[in-house]
Write an enzyme that holds these catalytic residues in place. Sequence first.
Site, PDB file in Angstrom:
ATOM      1  N   VAL A  11       0.857  -1.189   0.000  1.00  0.00           N
ATOM      2  CA  VAL A  11       0.000   0.000   0.000  1.00  0.00           C
ATOM      3  C   VAL A  11       0.889   1.233   0.000  1.00  0.00           C
ATOM      4  O   VAL A  11       1.704   1.422   0.909  1.00  0.00           O
ATOM      5  CB  VAL A  11      -0.931   0.039   1.231  1.00  0.00           C
ATOM      6  CG1 VAL A  11      -1.846   1.265   1.159  1.00  0.00           C
ATOM      7  CG2 VAL A  11      -1.752  -1.241   1.342  1.00  0.00           C
ATOM      8  N   ASP A  57      11.016   7.964  -1.671  1.00  0.00           N
ATOM      9  CA  ASP A  57      10.387   8.794  -2.697  1.00  0.00           C
ATOM     10  C   ASP A  57      10.124   7.945  -3.934  1.00  0.00           C
ATOM     11  O   ASP A  57      11.057   7.514  -4.620  1.00  0.00           O
ATOM     12  CB  ASP A  57      11.310   9.966  -3.033  1.00  0.00           C
ATOM     13  CG  ASP A  57      10.687  10.953  -4.001  1.00  0.00           C
ATOM     14  OD1 ASP A  57       9.620  10.647  -4.582  1.00  0.00           O
ATOM     15  OD2 ASP A  57      11.273  12.038  -4.192  1.00  0.00           O
ATOM     16  N   ARG A 119       4.922  -2.371 -12.967  1.00  0.00           N
ATOM     17  CA  ARG A 119       5.967  -3.051 -13.736  1.00  0.00           C
ATOM     18  C   ARG A 119       6.803  -3.958 -12.842  1.00  0.00           C
ATOM     19  O   ARG A 119       7.214  -5.053 -13.257  1.00  0.00           O
ATOM     20  CB  ARG A 119       6.851  -2.014 -14.421  1.00  0.00           C
ATOM     21  CG  ARG A 119       7.939  -2.603 -15.305  1.00  0.00           C
ATOM     22  CD  ARG A 119       8.693  -1.503 -16.029  1.00  0.00           C
ATOM     23  NE  ARG A 119       9.446  -0.650 -15.112  1.00  0.00           N
ATOM     24  CZ  ARG A 119      10.046   0.486 -15.487  1.00  0.00           C
ATOM     25  NH1 ARG A 119       9.951   0.902 -16.748  1.00  0.00           N
ATOM     26  NH2 ARG A 119      10.717   1.210 -14.607  1.00  0.00           N
ATOM     27  N   SER A 137      -7.641   6.665  -8.656  1.00  0.00           N
ATOM     28  CA  SER A 137      -7.774   7.790  -9.581  1.00  0.00           C
ATOM     29  C   SER A 137      -8.559   8.884  -8.849  1.00  0.00           C
ATOM     30  O   SER A 137      -8.255   9.189  -7.701  1.00  0.00           O
ATOM     31  CB  SER A 137      -8.446   7.346 -10.882  1.00  0.00           C
ATOM     32  OG  SER A 137      -8.523   8.424 -11.792  1.00  0.00           O
ATOM     33  N   TYR A 151      -3.331  17.610 -12.658  1.00  0.00           N
ATOM     34  CA  TYR A 151      -3.955  16.542 -11.876  1.00  0.00           C
ATOM     35  C   TYR A 151      -4.953  15.775 -12.736  1.00  0.00           C
ATOM     36  O   TYR A 151      -5.006  14.540 -12.700  1.00  0.00           O
ATOM     37  CB  TYR A 151      -4.645  17.146 -10.658  1.00  0.00           C
ATOM     38  CG  TYR A 151      -5.193  16.137  -9.678  1.00  0.00           C
ATOM     39  CD1 TYR A 151      -4.354  15.495  -8.779  1.00  0.00           C
ATOM     40  CD2 TYR A 151      -6.556  15.845  -9.631  1.00  0.00           C
ATOM     41  CE1 TYR A 151      -4.855  14.579  -7.862  1.00  0.00           C
ATOM     42  CE2 TYR A 151      -7.068  14.933  -8.723  1.00  0.00           C
ATOM     43  CZ  TYR A 151      -6.212  14.302  -7.846  1.00  0.00           C
ATOM     44  OH  TYR A 151      -6.708  13.395  -6.937  1.00  0.00           O
ATOM     45  N   LYS A 155      -4.669  11.711 -13.622  1.00  0.00           N
ATOM     46  CA  LYS A 155      -5.680  10.757 -13.178  1.00  0.00           C
ATOM     47  C   LYS A 155      -6.423  10.122 -14.354  1.00  0.00           C
ATOM     48  O   LYS A 155      -6.822   8.950 -14.284  1.00  0.00           O
ATOM     49  CB  LYS A 155      -6.655  11.435 -12.210  1.00  0.00           C
ATOM     50  CG  LYS A 155      -6.010  11.847 -10.883  1.00  0.00           C
ATOM     51  CD  LYS A 155      -5.409  10.641 -10.151  1.00  0.00           C
ATOM     52  CE  LYS A 155      -4.934  10.995  -8.751  1.00  0.00           C
ATOM     53  NZ  LYS A 155      -4.409   9.817  -8.021  1.00  0.00           N
ATOM     54  N   GLY A 183     -14.727  14.092  -2.836  1.00  0.00           N
ATOM     55  CA  GLY A 183     -14.014  14.905  -1.861  1.00  0.00           C
ATOM     56  C   GLY A 183     -13.774  14.143  -0.571  1.00  0.00           C
ATOM     57  O   GLY A 183     -14.719  13.733   0.092  1.00  0.00           O
ATOM     58  N   ASN A 187      -4.627  14.946   3.594  1.00  0.00           N
ATOM     59  CA  ASN A 187      -3.642  16.035   3.525  1.00  0.00           C
ATOM     60  C   ASN A 187      -3.047  16.168   2.132  1.00  0.00           C
ATOM     61  O   ASN A 187      -1.980  16.745   1.967  1.00  0.00           O
ATOM     62  CB  ASN A 187      -2.535  15.826   4.559  1.00  0.00           C
ATOM     63  CG  ASN A 187      -1.669  14.607   4.254  1.00  0.00           C
ATOM     64  OD1 ASN A 187      -1.956  13.860   3.319  1.00  0.00           O
ATOM     65  ND2 ASN A 187      -0.622  14.406   5.035  1.00  0.00           N
TER      66      ASN A 187
END
Length: 256
Positions: A11, A57, A119, A137, A151, A155, A183, A187
């Site tokens: 995750v 990252d 991949r 998405s 954005y 998506k 919505g 954060n």
Amino acid sequence: MGLLQDYVIIVTGSASGIGYATSSTALREGAHVFGVDVSPLPADLCDHPNFQSFQGDLTEDSTAQAVVTACTQAFGNRIDGLLNVAGVLDNFASVDAVTDQIWNKCLAVNLTAPVKLMRAVIPIMRTQKRGSIVNVSSKAGISGGAAGVAYTASKHGLIGVTKNVAWRFKEENIRCNAVCPGGVLTNIGSDIDRESFDMEAFETMKPVQLAHMPDQSKGPRITPEEVAQVMIFLVSGLSSKVNGAVIPVDDAWSTI
């Protein structure tokens, strides 16, 4: 016995929001969870015996493969699910105002990183002849009036990848689906450069936003836990013939 008893799942974005809710729910359902985030992972997850973490990252070239390698070292050479949750929002800039920095960041985090992770896990899933991938998405992935151009493009692109992967690997019992939250209180927008926020573009989208949240004082309509429940369903055996689906989790916002 939980829905994900003894599953091994990755995750991303596990430190907060939908990723945190998904990780927590998966653990309650019996999964072994490998959580990934650029930020430190919460103590309540890290203290769970079936949770392992990776802080890094995902936009860096080597991170995706490093994540998969670390997961197999932690839980064995098996990955039942990949849940690509990590994402960043843009500043609502339209195509005449978007900067290279905003464009590149949105594409790198929201589209390229999930592709690299897919991949990296697909070879393992092909060997074991099973696997489920769930990509997060957005309403902006099926609409042109919910976010800025960067954005929105990222998506939309992720939905295209989802459908391609689903069709390509369906004969090998590998599924790929997407959810499109409305919505949600997370954060995701915390690192937006408010000084560059495209208010002119946002004003044109206000009717779309208000249709979903007519009373702004009440906040978002959807909780991270509600999105997580759909993702758990999609990675579980209950959805064994759901493949290539794009599922809104937005209380009918996607109908307009």
